[in-house]
Design a protein around this motif. Sequence first.
Motif, short mmCIF file in Angstrom:
data_model
loop_
_atom_site.label_atom_id
_atom_site.label_comp_id
_atom_site.label_asym_id
_atom_site.label_seq_id
_atom_site.Cartn_x
_atom_site.Cartn_y
_atom_site.Cartn_z
N ARG A 109 0.81 -1.19 0.00
CA ARG A 109 0.00 0.00 0.00
C ARG A 109 0.86 1.27 0.00
O ARG A 109 1.89 1.28 0.65
CB ARG A 109 -0.89 -0.02 1.25
N SER A 110 0.51 2.36 -0.70
CA SER A 110 -0.76 2.37 -1.37
C SER A 110 -0.63 2.01 -2.86
O SER A 110 -1.42 1.22 -3.38
CB SER A 110 -1.42 3.75 -1.23
N ASP B 18 5.54 -3.09 -5.67
CA ASP B 18 5.54 -1.73 -5.13
C ASP B 18 5.81 -0.73 -6.25
O ASP B 18 6.26 -1.11 -7.33
CB ASP B 18 6.59 -1.59 -4.01
N ASP B 19 5.51 0.54 -5.97
CA ASP B 19 5.73 1.55 -7.01
C ASP B 19 7.21 1.92 -7.15
O ASP B 19 7.76 1.91 -8.24
CB ASP B 19 4.86 2.80 -6.79
MG MG Z 1 4.89 3.09 -0.74
#
Ligand code: MG
Length: 177
Positions: free
Chosen positions: A39-40, A102-103
């Motif tokens: 998240r997020s 994850d980003d």
């Molecule tokens: Mg993060």
Amino acid sequence: LVKSQIMDKDQMERSLQRMAHEIIEQNRGLEKIRLVGIRSRGVPLAERLSSYLKLISNQEVPVGILDITLYRDDLSTISHQPVIKGSAIDFDIEDAVVVLVDDVLYTGRTVRAAIDALMDFGRPKQIQLAVLIDRGHRELPIKADYVGKNVPTSKEEIIKVSLEETDGEDSVKIVLV
Ligand code: MG
Ligand code: 5GP
């Protein structure tokens, strides 16, 4: 201050499609694959990967969620401390190949915390890592298996990841703070 745009909607789409192909290729199929978004923004990215995997191989790949928050210890100069706030993983990870999503990958501390948290759920066969952006500056021996784009940054720069689901548009920009 926005320095430059490094991904637009099309480039993001192509990167994620390529990553989906790589996940299939590296694992020779998807039977044991489970995605877990951090998240997020790791969550919508994991969901997008899951839909591409479905489009490519017509298999449902479940998506779970880990909620990890970063804390900075005021008393020290060491990097942020990621803390697990919650999780929603409705599938068995025992013997599964779990792909964390994850980003942005930076120091690696968030991923380390995510690995720790996953281990509390069971014993996965393997844990892999997919990130949209690797911005460098690792402080732990952690490496992504699937990378949308490597973006060397200085520590004064941050990566602004915008996603349609959370921010109303798909783009990645370098921002000077
Ligand atoms: Mg993060
Ligand atoms: P790390 O724990 O590897 O230092 O940092 C990774 C986590 O912090 C990720 O969950 C990521 O969302 C966030 N993060 C670290 N650096 C950046 C950045 O430059 N831009 C964005 N959008 N997130 C970052």
